[in-house]
Scaffold this motif. Structure first.
Motif, PDB file in Angstrom:
ATOM      1  N   VAL A  86       0.780  -0.806   0.143  1.00  0.00           N
ATOM      2  CA  VAL A  86       0.187   0.161   0.378  1.00  0.00           C
ATOM      3  C   VAL A  86       1.072   0.723   0.448  1.00  0.00           C
ATOM      4  O   VAL A  86       2.187   1.358  -0.240  1.00  0.00           O
ATOM      5  CB  VAL A  86      -0.856   0.057   1.923  1.00  0.00           C
ATOM      6  CG1 VAL A  86      -2.063  -1.287   1.417  1.00  0.00           C
ATOM      7  CG2 VAL A  86      -0.006  -0.286   2.772  1.00  0.00           C
ATOM      8  N   GLU A  87      -0.498   2.091  -0.647  1.00  0.00           N
ATOM      9  CA  GLU A  87       1.334   3.277  -0.669  1.00  0.00           C
ATOM     10  C   GLU A  87       1.426   4.184   1.180  1.00  0.00           C
ATOM     11  O   GLU A  87       2.048   5.127   1.773  1.00  0.00           O
ATOM     12  CB  GLU A  87      -0.090   4.379  -1.170  1.00  0.00           C
ATOM     13  CG  GLU A  87       0.582   4.211  -2.893  1.00  0.00           C
ATOM     14  CD  GLU A  87      -0.701   5.106  -3.814  1.00  0.00           C
ATOM     15  OE1 GLU A  87      -0.468   6.313  -3.309  1.00  0.00           O
ATOM     16  OE2 GLU A  87      -0.735   5.358  -4.540  1.00  0.00           O
ATOM     17  N   GLN A  88       0.315   4.463   2.012  1.00  0.00           N
ATOM     18  CA  GLN A  88       0.677   5.472   3.115  1.00  0.00           C
ATOM     19  C   GLN A  88      -0.314   4.227   4.018  1.00  0.00           C
ATOM     20  O   GLN A  88      -0.490   3.058   3.578  1.00  0.00           O
ATOM     21  CB  GLN A  88      -0.830   5.979   3.041  1.00  0.00           C
ATOM     22  CG  GLN A  88       0.215   7.202   2.258  1.00  0.00           C
ATOM     23  CD  GLN A  88       1.290   7.931   2.682  1.00  0.00           C
ATOM     24  OE1 GLN A  88       1.840   7.768   3.384  1.00  0.00           O
ATOM     25  NE2 GLN A  88       1.856   8.460   1.605  1.00  0.00           N
ATOM     26  N   PRO A  89       0.008   3.959   5.803  1.00  0.00           N
ATOM     27  CA  PRO A  89      -0.540   3.944   6.492  1.00  0.00           C
ATOM     28  C   PRO A  89      -2.191   3.709   7.066  1.00  0.00           C
ATOM     29  O   PRO A  89      -2.895   3.030   7.215  1.00  0.00           O
ATOM     30  CB  PRO A  89      -0.014   4.084   8.242  1.00  0.00           C
ATOM     31  CG  PRO A  89       1.673   4.950   7.329  1.00  0.00           C
ATOM     32  CD  PRO A  89       0.402   5.094   6.176  1.00  0.00           C
ATOM     33  N   VAL A 104      -0.280  -9.717   5.407  1.00  0.00           N
ATOM     34  CA  VAL A 104       0.843  -9.431   6.049  1.00  0.00           C
ATOM     35  C   VAL A 104       0.996  -7.594   4.339  1.00  0.00           C
ATOM     36  O   VAL A 104       0.495  -7.996   3.952  1.00  0.00           O
ATOM     37  CB  VAL A 104       1.949  -9.022   6.721  1.00  0.00           C
ATOM     38  CG1 VAL A 104       1.763 -10.128   7.383  1.00  0.00           C
ATOM     39  CG2 VAL A 104       3.445  -9.836   5.449  1.00  0.00           C
ATOM     40  N   TYR A 105       1.198  -6.640   5.299  1.00  0.00           N
ATOM     41  CA  TYR A 105       1.411  -5.342   4.321  1.00  0.00           C
ATOM     42  C   TYR A 105       2.807  -5.059   4.381  1.00  0.00           C
ATOM     43  O   TYR A 105       3.772  -5.217   5.056  1.00  0.00           O
ATOM     44  CB  TYR A 105       0.660  -4.104   5.059  1.00  0.00           C
ATOM     45  CG  TYR A 105      -0.659  -4.230   5.065  1.00  0.00           C
ATOM     46  CD1 TYR A 105      -1.533  -3.865   4.306  1.00  0.00           C
ATOM     47  CD2 TYR A 105      -1.445  -5.457   6.170  1.00  0.00           C
ATOM     48  CE1 TYR A 105      -2.523  -4.464   4.429  1.00  0.00           C
ATOM     49  CE2 TYR A 105      -2.773  -5.416   6.768  1.00  0.00           C
ATOM     50  CZ  TYR A 105      -3.412  -4.779   5.324  1.00  0.00           C
ATOM     51  OH  TYR A 105      -4.731  -5.012   6.154  1.00  0.00           O
ATOM     52  N   HIS A 106       2.918  -3.917   3.321  1.00  0.00           N
ATOM     53  CA  HIS A 106       4.331  -3.371   2.949  1.00  0.00           C
ATOM     54  C   HIS A 106       4.131  -1.946   2.831  1.00  0.00           C
ATOM     55  O   HIS A 106       3.342  -1.821   1.612  1.00  0.00           O
ATOM     56  CB  HIS A 106       5.012  -3.620   1.977  1.00  0.00           C
ATOM     57  CG  HIS A 106       6.445  -2.924   1.991  1.00  0.00           C
ATOM     58  ND1 HIS A 106       7.907  -3.595   3.344  1.00  0.00           N
ATOM     59  CD2 HIS A 106       6.862  -2.321   1.507  1.00  0.00           C
ATOM     60  CE1 HIS A 106       8.973  -2.799   2.738  1.00  0.00           C
ATOM     61  NE2 HIS A 106       7.790  -1.692   1.960  1.00  0.00           N
ATOM     62  N   VAL A 107       4.427  -0.650   3.171  1.00  0.00           N
ATOM     63  CA  VAL A 107       3.972   0.388   3.297  1.00  0.00           C
ATOM     64  C   VAL A 107       4.948   1.543   2.807  1.00  0.00           C
ATOM     65  O   VAL A 107       6.374   1.401   3.089  1.00  0.00           O
ATOM     66  CB  VAL A 107       3.259   0.437   4.461  1.00  0.00           C
ATOM     67  CG1 VAL A 107       2.788   2.628   4.284  1.00  0.00           C
ATOM     68  CG2 VAL A 107       2.327   0.249   5.599  1.00  0.00           C
TER      69      VAL A 107
END
Length: 199
Positions: A86-89, A104-107
């Motif tokens: 994703v771009e932002q939290p 899970v994510y990566h910002v």
């Protein structure tokens, strides 16, 4: 009649916030002056707490408080092989509210926008590649915004990740359930047509 230096300074600082123009800054300033001291100071303490206690997760670059690893990365129930970029939290928070993603994510903390001086080296792309290089991630979902820059960033990342044994996908786009074609905009309809699936 001129304002006091403190009032002028507060108004000026408020205009630095996104979406707050001079008139809005004046209204907020006057609201804070009329508010009870404890309420105004509560706001000041909340701002101080955020700046003092919140940091970026060393794994995914989401917001974290009190620890170097965010709550999502700490959750052992999460599927560590499924990574959503994703771009932002705030984008991560929007996806979390759906309750439908268990990976899970990566910002990235932005998107590639050369005209604004935002180049790949200013994003967290290096750490993303390092995570994929470890070999535990099987799928990377590109959840950048459906804008020219967001699409360009997703394309750039898919090219960077092409050398690794990982499936790169993109969020589906098009018509939401219950949408009436008459009221759908051109971009939604174009996405729906190009992303059509077998019935």
């Amino acid at each position: 009649m001129s304002l006091t230096p403190s009032v002028e300074r507060l108004t000026e600082e408020l205009t630095r916030l996104p979406g707050i123009g001079p008139k809005s800054a004046e209204r907020i300033t006057h609201y804070l002056m009329q508010a009870r001291a404890e309420d105004a100071l509560k706001l000041a303490r909340a701002i101080e707490d955020v700046k003092t206690n919140v940091r970026l997760c060393r794994e995914c670059f989401n917001l974290s408080e009190g620890t170097d690893i965010c709550q999502v990365c700490q959750d052992a129930r999460r599927d560590q092989s499924l990574l959503c970029v994703v771009e932002q939290p705030r984008d991560l928070m929007s996806l979390e509210k759906t309750g439908s993603f268990q990976g899970v994510y990566h910002v990235l903390h932005g998107r590639i926008a050369p005209l604004e001086g935002i180049t790949p080296d200013k994003l967290t792309i290096g750490p993303l590649v390092d995570r994929v290089r470890r070999g535990t991630i099987k799928e990377v979902i590109m959840a950048t915004n459906p804008t020219l820059e967001g699409d360009g960033t997703a394309l750039y990342l898919s090219n960077v990740l092409a050398d690794y044994d990982v499936n790169v996908t993109r969020l589906a786009r098009g018509l939401a359930s219950g949408t009436v074609l008459e009221f759908a905009n051109r971009e939604m309809l174009a996405d729906a047509l190009s992303g059509r699936q077998k019935f």
